[in-house]
Design a protein around this motif. Structure first.
Motif, PDB file in Angstrom:
ATOM      1  N   GLU A 136       0.829  -1.210   0.000  1.00  0.00           N
ATOM      2  CA  GLU A 136       0.000   0.000   0.000  1.00  0.00           C
ATOM      3  C   GLU A 136       0.864   1.261   0.000  1.00  0.00           C
ATOM      4  O   GLU A 136       0.876   2.018  -0.961  1.00  0.00           O
ATOM      5  CB  GLU A 136      -0.906   0.011   1.243  1.00  0.00           C
ATOM      6  N   ARG A 137       1.602   1.479   1.083  1.00  0.00           N
ATOM      7  CA  ARG A 137       2.306   2.761   1.216  1.00  0.00           C
ATOM      8  C   ARG A 137       3.353   2.691   2.320  1.00  0.00           C
ATOM      9  O   ARG A 137       3.403   1.733   3.086  1.00  0.00           O
ATOM     10  CB  ARG A 137       1.307   3.872   1.562  1.00  0.00           C
ATOM     11  N   ILE A 138       4.176   3.763   2.394  1.00  0.00           N
ATOM     12  CA  ILE A 138       5.027   3.950   3.566  1.00  0.00           C
ATOM     13  C   ILE A 138       4.582   5.216   4.284  1.00  0.00           C
ATOM     14  O   ILE A 138       4.064   6.137   3.662  1.00  0.00           O
ATOM     15  CB  ILE A 138       6.533   4.018   3.227  1.00  0.00           C
ATOM     16  N   PHE A 139       4.768   5.243   5.615  1.00  0.00           N
ATOM     17  CA  PHE A 139       4.424   6.411   6.424  1.00  0.00           C
ATOM     18  C   PHE A 139       5.616   7.364   6.455  1.00  0.00           C
ATOM     19  O   PHE A 139       6.684   7.073   5.920  1.00  0.00           O
ATOM     20  CB  PHE A 139       4.070   5.974   7.854  1.00  0.00           C
ATOM     21  N   ASP A 140       5.422   8.492   7.110  1.00  0.00           N
ATOM     22  CA  ASP A 140       6.518   9.463   7.270  1.00  0.00           C
ATOM     23  C   ASP A 140       7.702   8.792   7.962  1.00  0.00           C
ATOM     24  O   ASP A 140       7.520   7.957   8.848  1.00  0.00           O
ATOM     25  CB  ASP A 140       6.063  10.645   8.138  1.00  0.00           C
ATOM     26  N   LYS A 141       8.892   9.194   7.552  1.00  0.00           N
ATOM     27  CA  LYS A 141      10.101   8.632   8.172  1.00  0.00           C
ATOM     28  C   LYS A 141      10.275   9.202   9.576  1.00  0.00           C
ATOM     29  O   LYS A 141      10.092  10.386   9.800  1.00  0.00           O
ATOM     30  CB  LYS A 141      11.323   8.972   7.314  1.00  0.00           C
ATOM     31  N   GLN A 142      10.616   8.323  10.532  1.00  0.00           N
ATOM     32  CA  GLN A 142      10.939   8.779  11.880  1.00  0.00           C
ATOM     33  C   GLN A 142      12.428   8.579  12.118  1.00  0.00           C
ATOM     34  O   GLN A 142      13.083   7.815  11.415  1.00  0.00           O
ATOM     35  CB  GLN A 142      10.126   8.009  12.923  1.00  0.00           C
ATOM     36  N   LYS A 143      12.949   9.250  13.130  1.00  0.00           N
ATOM     37  CA  LYS A 143      14.364   9.097  13.453  1.00  0.00           C
ATOM     38  C   LYS A 143      14.540   7.815  14.260  1.00  0.00           C
ATOM     39  O   LYS A 143      13.864   7.592  15.263  1.00  0.00           O
ATOM     40  CB  LYS A 143      14.829  10.307  14.273  1.00  0.00           C
ATOM     41  N   GLY A 144      15.445   6.946  13.819  1.00  0.00           N
ATOM     42  CA  GLY A 144      15.743   5.707  14.544  1.00  0.00           C
ATOM     43  C   GLY A 144      14.861   4.549  14.104  1.00  0.00           C
ATOM     44  O   GLY A 144      13.811   4.726  13.493  1.00  0.00           O
ATOM     45  N   ARG A 145      15.306   3.369  14.436  1.00  0.00           N
ATOM     46  CA  ARG A 145      14.617   2.144  14.026  1.00  0.00           C
ATOM     47  C   ARG A 145      13.306   1.952  14.784  1.00  0.00           C
ATOM     48  O   ARG A 145      13.163   2.407  15.921  1.00  0.00           O
ATOM     49  CB  ARG A 145      15.522   0.924  14.238  1.00  0.00           C
TER      50      ARG A 145
END
Length: 687
Positions: A136-145
Motif C-alpha cells: 500500500e504505502r510507507i508512512f513518514d520517516k521517523q528518526k531511529g529504528r
C-alpha cells in the motif's frame, strides 16, 4: 526372559534459542521461531507436540512471526515479509519492504491490513488478500529504528516503539499524531522500547530496557502510570484473553503479572502487581496467553506451559521433531540426526552374565565402548529435513530443502568408507523417507502443494532403482505426518496432519492392488505415534489426547482389546502433559505394548485387568527407577494393564536392538543448560 537397556547419553544436541511466538486460536497452533531461522508449528489443542517444522536458512531471518487466520507470515533483517506454504513447508511468497531490515509486524483486528516497522524508521503497510499481500504505502520517516508495532482496536491508529519514544500514527494519513518520550534514569543512556501491547480500551502498554512497564494514553499522548517491574530489559508483554492481566518478562526472566482493578474512589482503572513466577533461568523472549495457559520461551529453548491457579508448569525441551534416531539392527548401529549433520555410532556389547546373576537394577559392564563411525555434514550446512538408513547401515539417504544425497557406507578392515551413490532420485527434497524392515524397499513421500506422492525404490547394493509412485490424496491423505511399514514390509501406513490414516498394500512393489488402499475412521485428534506388531499385524495408534486404538490390518477391524479400552482409559493417563512419541512391542510377548514419551516408558499388558475406576493411578513398577533393569521392563506377571516401567529426563528414542537388548536415547537437561550463555547476575538475600 532377561532384557538389557542401553542408555545412550552421547546424543549431544545444542539447544536453539527461541526468538518469537504467535498463537492461532481457530486451529490451536503455535508458531515458534528459533535462532537458526527455523519455525516449528506446535499443535497445542491437547498434549503439545511439533506438528511440522519449516527448515531454517542462513540467508533468511525471522524477527517476528504472525498468523493471519491459518496463514503464516514472518519478517526479518533481510527486509522482506515472507508467507509460508504449510503443505510443502517452504516459502510461498516474498514481499520486500522499504527501509532496510524489518524488526516487527502486526495485523489489524479485521485481518485486512499488515504493518511492518523497519530499521530506517519507516512503517510499510500491505493489504491482505486471499492469496497474496499487496503493497500500500510507507508512512513518514521517523528518526531511529522501529522495534515494535501494534494496531489499535479500531484499525485507524498504529502504535510504534523505538529508542526513548512511543509514537501514535494515523493509519489513514500516515502522519505521527503523538510522540511520547520515556524518562531516563541515566542521562547518557537511552531507553529502548522493546515491546508493546494494546488493551481493549486502546491503552498502550510498553516494556523497555530500564525494566519499566508503562501505560500510555494515545488520545492525549501522556503517560498514565509506570511500574519498575524488572531489574533488566523487558523483552516481551502479553495480555490475557479478557484483557485484565498483563504478563511481562525479559532479560530478568521472572514472569510478572499486573491485574486491572477499578478504584472505588474514582471509578478509574489501575494496574496492580500480581503473582510472579520463575519459569526460566535465562532471558524470556516471547510470551503468549491462550485458553488460560501462558506459553513462554527464550534463550534456553524450552517451551514452558504454565497456569495459575492451580499452580502448574510443564516444560517441553528444545529437541528436533521426531524421529531423531534410526536403529540398524543388523549392524548394531544407530543413526543420530542433528540440525545439519548425521552421526553413525556402533553400539558396544554388554558382558554376558549367567542368567542366575542377572537381577533387577543391575548395571552391566560393556565389553567394548560405543564407537562413532561417521559424521556426515550437509552441503553448505543446510538443515536436514529427513533422513533414512538401511538395517545393515550400508545405504544412507538425507534430504535438505535443495538437494537429496544418497551414500554407500561400509567398514572394511576397521576403516570407515563412505562413497556417493550414483542414484538420481530426480527429487530436490523429500519430506518423509524410510527403508522397509526387510531392507529391500525405500519409500520417499513428498507434497508438491496439491497432492502427496509416495515413490518406491528397490534397494540394490550400489543403487536405488525406481519401482513406481502413487498419490495419497484419493484416500484424503494430504499433509503426511507419521509413517510406518509393517514388519513384513507388505503394508505402508500413512497418517496426515489433518487426522486421516490410510493403509497401502505394497507387497513386493506397486500393483493395482496397492492402489486399492483403505482409510481408517477419522478421529478428532491427530496421530502422534503408530506402529504395526509383527506376529498379529495389529496397528497400534496413539493420538494427541492420549487415546489408544488397536486395529487389525488383515481383518480391517478394531480389536476386542481396543473396543474395551476406550471407556476404561484412566484419567491419570489422559491427563499426562507429554504426547506418546513412539510405540514398540515386546519381542517375546505379543500381549505387551511399550510406549514412550519425553519423561517415561510405559508398558500396557493386554492380558491384565483394565482399571475399573477412571480415577485409578498408573502404578510405577518396583525397581522401575533402575538404570539397567532385567525383567521389570516387559514382565507379563502384573495385575495392572497400565504401568510406568522407567522414568527419564528427555527420552528421545526407544527401540529393540535385538530380542534381548533395548536402546534408550536420552538427552541430559544439564548438557543442554551447559551450552547456554551466562544468565543475568542477580543479588539474592544473604548473597
Amino acid at each position: 526372559m532377561a532384557h538389557r537397556i542401553h542408555n545412550i547419553r552421547f546424543y549431544n544436541l545444542k539447544p536453539k534459542a527461541a526468538t518469537c511466538l504467535c498463537y492461532e486460536p481457530k486451529t490451536k497452533k503455535l508458531a515458534l521461531a528459533r535462532s537458526d531461522n527455523s519455525i516449528e508449528i506446535w499443535n497445542v489443542e491437547n498434549a503439545p507436540f511439533i506438528d511440522c517444522t519449516i527448515a531454517g536458512h542462513a540467508e533468511n531471518s525471522v524477527e517476528s512471526v504472525l498468523w493471519i487466520e491459518s496463514r503464516l507470515f514472518s519478517t526479518g533483517l533481510h527486509g522482506a515479509v515472507v508467507e509460508y506454504d504449510l503443505q510443502t513447508l517452504g516459502i510461498k511468497h516474498e514481499d520486500m519492504v522499504v527501509g532496510g531490515a524489518a524488526w516487527c509486524m502486526d495485523v489489524n483486528q479485521e485481518k485486512t491490513r499488515l504493518a511492518v516497522g523497519t530499521e530506517d524508521g519507516y512503517i510499510n503497510t500491505f493489504a491482505v488478500h486471499k492469496d497474496k499481500l499487496i503493497y500500500e504505502r510507507i508512512f513518514d520517516k521517523q528518526k531511529g529504528r522501529i522495534l515494535c508495532i501494534k494496531w489499535d482496536n479500531t484499525g485507524e491508529m498504529i502504535y510504534t516503539g523505538s529508542t526513548d519514544t512511543v509514537r501514535v500514527w494515523s493509519a489513514i494519513s500516515g502522519h505521527a499524531i503523538h510522540k511520547m518520550t520515556t524518562s531516563r534514569s541515566n542521562i547518557k543512556k537511552s531507553t529502548i522500547i522493546w515491546c508493546l501491547a494494546v488493551t481493549d480500551d486502546n491503552i498502550i502498554i510498553s516494556g523497555d530496557s530500564q525494566g519499566f512497564l508503562c501505560f500510555w494514553d494515545p488520545h492525549i499522548g501522556v503517560l498514565i502510570e509506570s511500574h519498575e517491574s524488572h531489574t533488566a530489559d523487558i523483552l516481551t508483554i502479553t495480555l490475557s484473553h479478557d484483557m485484565n492481566v498483563v504478563y511481562c518478562a525479559g532479560v530478568d526472566p521472572v514472569v510478572r503479572s499486573f491485574c486491572k482493578v477499578i478504584l472505588k474512589s474514582s471509578g478509574k482503572p489501575q494496574w496492580v502487581k500480581g503473582i510472579e513466577r520463575r519459569l526460566h533461568v535465562h532471558d524470556v523472549r516471547a510470551l503468549v496467553e491462550a485458553n488460560g495457559k501462558l506459553y513462554s520461551t527464550g534463550v534456553d529453548g524450552y517451551l514452558a506451559v504454565s497456569s495459575y491457579p492451580p499452580k502448574n508448569l510443564v516444560k517441553y525441551p528444545p529437541l528436533l521433531q521426531s524421529p531423531c534416531a534410526i536403529i540398524c539392527r543388523k549392524s548394531r548401529c544407530i543413526l543420530l540426526r542433528y540440525t545439519n549433520y548425521l552421526e553413525l555410532w556402533r553400539l558396544g556389547s554388554a558382558t554376558k552374565d549367567p542368567p542366575e546373576l542377572v537381577r533387577s537394577s543391575m548395571l552391566h559392564q560393556l565389553d567394548e565402548e560405543p564407537i562413532k563411525l561417521l559424521q556426515l555434514q550437509t552441503k553448505n550446512d543446510e538443515s536436514i529435513i529427513s533422513c533414512a538408513i538401511n538395517k545393515d547401515s550400508k545405504t544412507i539417504v538425507y534430504s535438505t530443502d535443495t538437494h537429496v544425497r544418497v551414500f554407500n557406507f561400509d567398514v572394511v578392515e576397521g576403516d570407515a568408507q563412505l562413497s556417493r551413490n550414483d542414484t538420481d532420485l530426480s527429487m530436490n527434497r523429500i519430506q518423509k523417507m524410510l527403508f522397509s524392515p526387510n531392507g529391500k524397499l525405500f519409500a520417499a513421500i513428498n507434497n508438491d502443494g496439491n497432492e502427496n506422492t509416495v515413490t518406491l525404490f528397490k534397494v540394490n547394493k550400489k543403487s536405488l532403482n525406481l519401482i513406481g509412485s502413487f498419490q495419497t490424496t484419493r484416500e484424503s491423505i494430504k499433509n503426511v505426518g507419521p509413517v510406518c511399514f509393517s514388519p513384513d514390509s507388505k503394508y505402508l501406513v500413512c497418517a496426515d496432519r489433518q487426522r486421516g490414516i490410510a493403509v497401502y498394500f505394497i507387497g513386493n512393489g506397486i500393483t493395482a492392488e496397492s492402489l486399492k488402499a483403505w482409510q481408517l475412521p477419522k478421529y478428532s485428534c491427530p496421530v502422534t505415534a503408530m506402529a504395526v506388531q509383527k506376529s498379529t499385524l495389529n496397528l497400534v495408534i496413539a493420538y494427541s489426547d492420549h487415546k489408544i486404538v488397536e486395529y487389525n490390518i488383515p481383518t480391517k477391524k478394531y480389536t476386542e482389546f481396543s473396543n474395551n479400552l476406550q471407556s476404561r482409559l484412566p484419567k491419570h493417563w489422559l491427563a499426562r502433559p507429554f504426547p506418546i512419541t513412539n510405540i514398540i512391542f515386546d519381542t517375546n510377548n505379543e500381549n505387551v505394548i511399550i510406549m514412550q514419551d519425553d519423561s517415561s516408558m510405559y508398558v500396557i499388558n493386554k492380558n491384565s485387568e483394565l482399571p475399573e475406576a477412571k480415577e485409578a493411578k498408573i502404578p510405577k513398577r518396583e525397581n522401575g527407577e533402575s538404570a539397567e533393569d532385567s525383567n521389570s521392563v516387559c514382565s507379563s506377571q502384573s495385575q495392572y494393564a497400565f504401568q510406568v516401567a522407567k522414568k527419564y529426563k528427555h527420552l528421545v528414542y526407544l527401540n529393540w536392538l535385538n530380542d534381548e537388548e533395548l536402546v534408550a536415547i536420552e538427552v541430559n537437561p544439564i548438557s543442554l543448560i551447559e551450552k547456554l550463555p551466562p544468565t543475568l547476575k542477580q543479588k539474592f538475600f544473604g548473597m
